[in-house]
Design a protein around this motif. Structure first.
Motif, PDB file in Angstrom:
ATOM      1  N   SER A 206       2.994   8.438   9.737  1.00  0.00           N
ATOM      2  CA  SER A 206       4.030   7.981  10.297  1.00  0.00           C
ATOM      3  C   SER A 206       2.666   6.281  11.148  1.00  0.00           C
ATOM      4  N   SER A 207       1.552   7.148  11.523  1.00  0.00           N
ATOM      5  CA  SER A 207       0.717   6.632  12.338  1.00  0.00           C
ATOM      6  C   SER A 207       0.089   5.894  11.065  1.00  0.00           C
ATOM      7  N   LEU A 208      -0.181   5.831  10.523  1.00  0.00           N
ATOM      8  CA  LEU A 208      -0.436   5.094   9.386  1.00  0.00           C
ATOM      9  C   LEU A 208       0.098   3.684   9.191  1.00  0.00           C
TER      10      LEU A 208
ATOM     11  N   VAL B  65       1.506  -1.392  -0.196  1.00  0.00           N
ATOM     12  CA  VAL B  65       0.009   0.279  -0.113  1.00  0.00           C
ATOM     13  C   VAL B  65       0.914   1.230   0.452  1.00  0.00           C
ATOM     14  N   ALA B  66       0.101   2.224  -0.508  1.00  0.00           N
ATOM     15  CA  ALA B  66       1.366   3.218  -0.730  1.00  0.00           C
ATOM     16  C   ALA B  66      -0.106   4.646   0.142  1.00  0.00           C
ATOM     17  N   ILE B  67       0.895   4.873   1.252  1.00  0.00           N
ATOM     18  CA  ILE B  67       0.074   5.810   1.395  1.00  0.00           C
ATOM     19  C   ILE B  67       1.318   7.647   1.287  1.00  0.00           C
ATOM     20  N   VAL B  68       0.023   8.624   0.587  1.00  0.00           N
ATOM     21  CA  VAL B  68       0.941  10.011   0.408  1.00  0.00           C
ATOM     22  C   VAL B  68      -0.083  10.504   0.839  1.00  0.00           C
ATOM     23  N   ASP B  69       1.058  11.487   2.105  1.00  0.00           N
ATOM     24  CA  ASP B  69      -0.004  12.304   2.967  1.00  0.00           C
ATOM     25  C   ASP B  69       0.774  13.213   3.527  1.00  0.00           C
ATOM     26  N   ASP B  70       1.057  14.357   3.582  1.00  0.00           N
ATOM     27  CA  ASP B  70       2.403  15.330   4.202  1.00  0.00           C
ATOM     28  C   ASP B  70       2.481  15.717   5.011  1.00  0.00           C
ATOM     29  N   HIS B  71       1.851  15.261   5.473  1.00  0.00           N
ATOM     30  CA  HIS B  71       1.620  15.726   7.525  1.00  0.00           C
ATOM     31  C   HIS B  71       2.308  14.218   8.151  1.00  0.00           C
TER      32      HIS B  71
END
Length: 127
Positions: free
Chosen positions: A20-22, A9-15
């Motif tokens: 890191s939690s995900l 799974v690719a997680i793309v988020d700037d926060h």
């Protein structure tokens, strides 16, 4: 014993904290996740296989999540099944009905809701 699989799974988020939690939560669930802080970082990543699922924040610096989804659809088809996330309801509404969108979640969302969307997309040995 760990099973070798191409599912990820690719997680793309700037926060940083959400990303890191995900990533930590997915590891606990036995799901391989790669974390990206921008659309550009995701596009620069060289992987032998496309992600099984893309968790994509709509509000990213520079290239936004919706732009990234459109780019992937146009330039690197097929775009992986995508779960759009955003704190803004209007942005989520703008991607309603997107091809290969498996869901939209408004931040803050329940982790179980995200996992319920992701797990059916993964190969059985990764969940």
């Amino acid at each position: 014993m760990e099973t070798v699989t191409d599912s990820w799974v690719a997680i793309v988020d700037d926060h940083d904290s959400l990303r890191s939690s995900l990533g930590r939560a997915f590891r606990i669930e036995g799901i391989r996740a790669e974390l990206f802080d921008s659309a550009e970082t995701y596009l620069d990543h060289q992987a032998p296989t496309a992600p099984t699922c893309l968790v994509l924040d709509l509000q990213l610096p520079r290239m936004g999540g919706h732009e990234l989804a459109q780019y992937l659809e146009r330039e690197r088809p097929p775009r992986p099944p995508t779960i759009f996330i955003s704190a803004h309801e209007d942005l989520l509404a703008s991607v309603a009905g997107q091809c290969r969108s498996v869901g939209r979640l408004r931040k803050p969302f329940n982790l179980d809701d995200l996992l319920a969307l992701v797990k059916p997309l993964l190969a059985p040995e990764t969940v």
